[in-house]
Design an enzyme around this catalytic site. Structure first.
Site, PDB file in Angstrom:
ATOM      1  N   GLY A 146       6.931  -0.318  13.526  1.00  0.00           N
ATOM      2  CA  GLY A 146       8.290  -0.401  12.998  1.00  0.00           C
ATOM      3  C   GLY A 146       8.710  -1.853  12.823  1.00  0.00           C
ATOM      4  O   GLY A 146       7.869  -2.738  12.631  1.00  0.00           O
ATOM      5  N   SER A 147      10.003  -2.081  12.937  1.00  0.00           N
ATOM      6  CA  SER A 147      10.535  -3.420  12.666  1.00  0.00           C
ATOM      7  C   SER A 147      10.223  -4.383  13.814  1.00  0.00           C
ATOM      8  O   SER A 147       9.943  -3.963  14.941  1.00  0.00           O
ATOM      9  CB  SER A 147      12.048  -3.344  12.486  1.00  0.00           C
ATOM     10  OG  SER A 147      12.636  -2.983  13.724  1.00  0.00           O
TER      11      SER A 147
ATOM     12  N   GLY B  98      10.199  -3.830  17.848  1.00  0.00           N
ATOM     13  CA  GLY B  98       9.010  -4.216  18.615  1.00  0.00           C
ATOM     14  C   GLY B  98       9.342  -5.119  19.786  1.00  0.00           C
ATOM     15  O   GLY B  98       8.752  -5.002  20.870  1.00  0.00           O
TER      16      GLY B  98
ATOM     17  N   GLU C  79       2.608  -2.713  15.959  1.00  0.00           N
ATOM     18  CA  GLU C  79       2.291  -2.999  14.545  1.00  0.00           C
ATOM     19  C   GLU C  79       3.641  -3.111  13.852  1.00  0.00           C
ATOM     20  O   GLU C  79       4.301  -2.125  13.584  1.00  0.00           O
ATOM     21  CB  GLU C  79       1.434  -1.868  13.983  1.00  0.00           C
ATOM     22  CG  GLU C  79       0.684  -2.269  12.734  1.00  0.00           C
ATOM     23  CD  GLU C  79       1.310  -1.693  11.499  1.00  0.00           C
ATOM     24  OE1 GLU C  79       1.957  -2.490  10.780  1.00  0.00           O
ATOM     25  OE2 GLU C  79       1.177  -0.501  11.252  1.00  0.00           O
TER      26      GLU C  79
ATOM     27  N   CYS D  89       3.971  -1.941   5.423  1.00  0.00           N
ATOM     28  CA  CYS D  89       3.905  -3.209   6.176  1.00  0.00           C
ATOM     29  C   CYS D  89       2.987  -4.170   5.451  1.00  0.00           C
ATOM     30  O   CYS D  89       3.134  -5.384   5.557  1.00  0.00           O
ATOM     31  CB  CYS D  89       3.357  -2.977   7.571  1.00  0.00           C
ATOM     32  SG  CYS D  89       4.299  -1.778   8.458  1.00  0.00           S
TER      33      CYS D  89
HETATM   34  C1  UN1 Z   1       1.864   0.562   7.358  1.00  0.00           C
HETATM   35  O1  UN1 Z   1       2.457   0.200   6.360  1.00  0.00           O
HETATM   36  O2  UN1 Z   1       2.461   0.653   8.474  1.00  0.00           O
HETATM   37  O3  UN1 Z   1      -3.320  -0.673   4.672  1.00  0.00           O
HETATM   38  C2  UN1 Z   1       0.458   1.008   7.401  1.00  0.00           C
HETATM   39  C3  UN1 Z   1      -2.441   0.102   4.286  1.00  0.00           C
HETATM   40  C4  UN1 Z   1      -2.395   1.476   4.899  1.00  0.00           C
HETATM   41  C5  UN1 Z   1      -1.624   1.465   6.170  1.00  0.00           C
HETATM   42  C6  UN1 Z   1      -0.275   0.831   6.120  1.00  0.00           C
HETATM   43  N1  UN1 Z   1      -3.743   1.913   5.123  1.00  0.00           N
HETATM   44  O4  UN1 Z   1      -1.640  -0.193   3.405  1.00  0.00           O
END
Ligand code: UN1
Length: 510
Positions: A239-240, A244, A261, A295
């Protein structure tokens, strides 16, 4: 839209919000899963309460005490069958992911494929939870490292990967011998219910369903309970950065482990010698895919001066042909943002960009596809000509905004790329092997992922996934990420008839 696939997945008009091996009649606040494409309620549920959470943990703990005693390959056999069940329901699950999170169907199906892939990976892993044989300094002694199950794991996930991030954690964690408790995003509860049902149906045959516990509820009630719960030795949270930091602090305070993450701010560097066709495709997928809500989404393009104008023109014309609309309709390339807050966040960022001297090259506003989609959270994918001194380009806005900035050479590109708080994913497009190798060297990208001639998003499950700095330092998914879900035991066995001490210490007589 035909929503029959919801029935196939066991989703009702009203759903319970917790699972402890059976579905609990939760009595918390009523919540609605809203389709971001049209603002309509897909189905409702009631949040789990603190008391429901206690039941989920107790059942998981009990199941863990039996599960950990099974040989790992037998645990792998269950995960193999979970993978098969996900294959059977791939189409329906993919549609639900798309409907509830707003990502296009191709990406929804891709996400379910990612779940299947990690299940397959975990099955193989169940025979490869290897420890080390370490040479002892003492005669007739053997020393080894043995990996044991850790316990009940807390998994907190975000809306943007409502199925896959749980699967990364749960599939590995299951073969490692753990139980897990999942707190999904309140914005995507139905996907969590559907995924839990798929796994639980397989595990239920032998009374192991409580291994995949689920608690849907708000952060202050169940999120806090999880991070403060000493019975959960590991909290894996996505998450953000703000979230975190809270998780890290609270889990750290009780000396638990956290696997984080968090935010990203991925850049693609395009050098003068790049294959521009490839670069354009990678940038558009990275920046427009999932409406910029990964992300790993590409947020910055660092383009060398020789190609920046051509690249910019090609990107602008590619953006103009992006079909925005119903995420489930064929041909759509970009669906809506998750909610109105996200739309407001993007509009705010656009206003700041202009104040800071950014020039909007295309997009720059909301989008109305018409009909019932007028009530959806649609925006235009946007490119902004920017410069590295702008404060905004160091921030993550979870929206399809791409900043394009000129750089002189690979040195400057690396410096600008790394000069942000986040450190998840990065890429360079170049035909020069020296530049490519430099980018992935110790003096290159500081990110957890560094690619050459591949975009920043869409990582395979086989590699460890995660990043440095504000991204949180965790690694999930492939490689040796499984070690985070186990406890390491160093074991020395003396098979001789003497008791020599290490370091040659003589203690007492003899
Ligand atoms: C995410 O955005 O939290 O590499 C995960 C990627 C994907 C996973 C993203 N396999 O864009």
């Amino acid at each position: 839209m035909n929503l029959d696939f919801l029935k196939e997945l066991g989703i009702e008009a009203k759903n319970p919000g917790a699972f402890d091996g059976s579905w609990l009649q939760t009595t918390g606040e009523e919540c609605h899963s809203i389709a971001p494409a049209n603002g309509k309620t897909i189905a409702s549920l009631r949040y789990g309460s603190r008391a429901d959470y206690e039941r989920v943990v107790a059942a998981a703990q009990e199941a863990f005490s039996r599960w950990r005693a099974l040989p790992a390959p037998q645990r792998g056999e269950y995960v193999r069958r979970i993978g098969l069940a996900m294959r059977e329901k791939k189409d329906a699950l993919g549609k639900l992911v798309s409907l509830e999170s707003g990502k296009i169907l191709q990406e929804g199906l891709g996400e379910v494929q990612e779940c299947i892939d990690i299940a397959d990976f975990a099955v193989g892993l169940s025979r490869q939870l290897y420890g080390l044989d370490i040479k002892s300094e003492r005669p007739m002694h053997s020393m080894r490292e043995i990996w044991h199950p850790l316990g009940t794991i807390g998994v907190i996930t975000a809306f943007n990967f409502p199925a896959a991030v749980w699967a990364w954690n749960a599939m590995l964690s299951l073969v490692c011998g753990n139980a897990q408790i999942w707190k999904p995003s309140e914005k995507t509860p139905l996907t969590a219910i559907a995924m839990t049902k798929v796994a639980a149906d397989v595990l239920a045959e032998d009374g192991f369903a409580p291994l995949v516990g689920l608690i849907i509820g708000d952060v202050s009630e169940v999120g806090n309970a999880m991070v403060e719960d000493k019975r959960l030795p590991l909290i894996s949270a996505t998450g953000s950065v703000r979230m975190g930091r809270i998780v890290a602090e609270k889990v750290g305070k009780r000396l638990g482990r956290s696997l984080l993450e968090l935010g990203g701010n991925s850049a693609i560097t395009v050098l003068d010698d790049a294959d521009l066709d490839m670069a354009v495709r990678a940038i558009v997928f990275g920046a427009v895919g999932t409406a910029g809500q990964r992300c790993t989404s590409t947020r910055r393009v660092l383009a060398q001066r020789g190609i920046i104008d051509e690249l910019q023109n090609r990107l602008v014309s590619a953006y103009k042909s992006v079909v925005i609309g119903d995420p489930l309709a064929e041909g759509t390339l970009m669906g809506p943002l998750i909610d109105q807050d996200a739309v407001q966040g993007m509009m705010q960022a656009l206003a700041t960009a202009k104040e800071e001297g950014g020039e909007i090259l295309c997009g720059g506003g909301k989008h109305d596809p018409g009909g019932e989609l007028s009530a959806g959270n649609f925006v235009q994918p946007t490119i902004i000509r920017a410069h590295p001194e702008m404060k905004l380009v160091k921030e993550e806005t979870f929206a399809p905004i791409l900043y394009i900035m000129p750089i002189d050479d690979i040195e400057q590109a690396i410096q600008v790329q790394n000069d942000v708080p986040q450190g998840l994913s990065s890429a360079v497009f170049t035909m020069n092997i020296r530049h490519g190798e430099r980018f992935v060297s110790a003096v290159g990208s500081d990110c957890g992922i560094a690619n050459v001639n591949i975009g920043t998003s869409g990582a395979e499950i086989g590699g460890a996934f995660g990043g440095e700095k504000d991204t949180g330092g965790g690694r999930e998914s492939g490689s040796d990420s499984w070690k985070a879900y186990m406890r390491r035991q160093t074991s020395t066995v003396n098979w001789g008839s003497e008791l020599p001490l290490a370091q040659g210490i003589q203690f007492g007589s003899d």
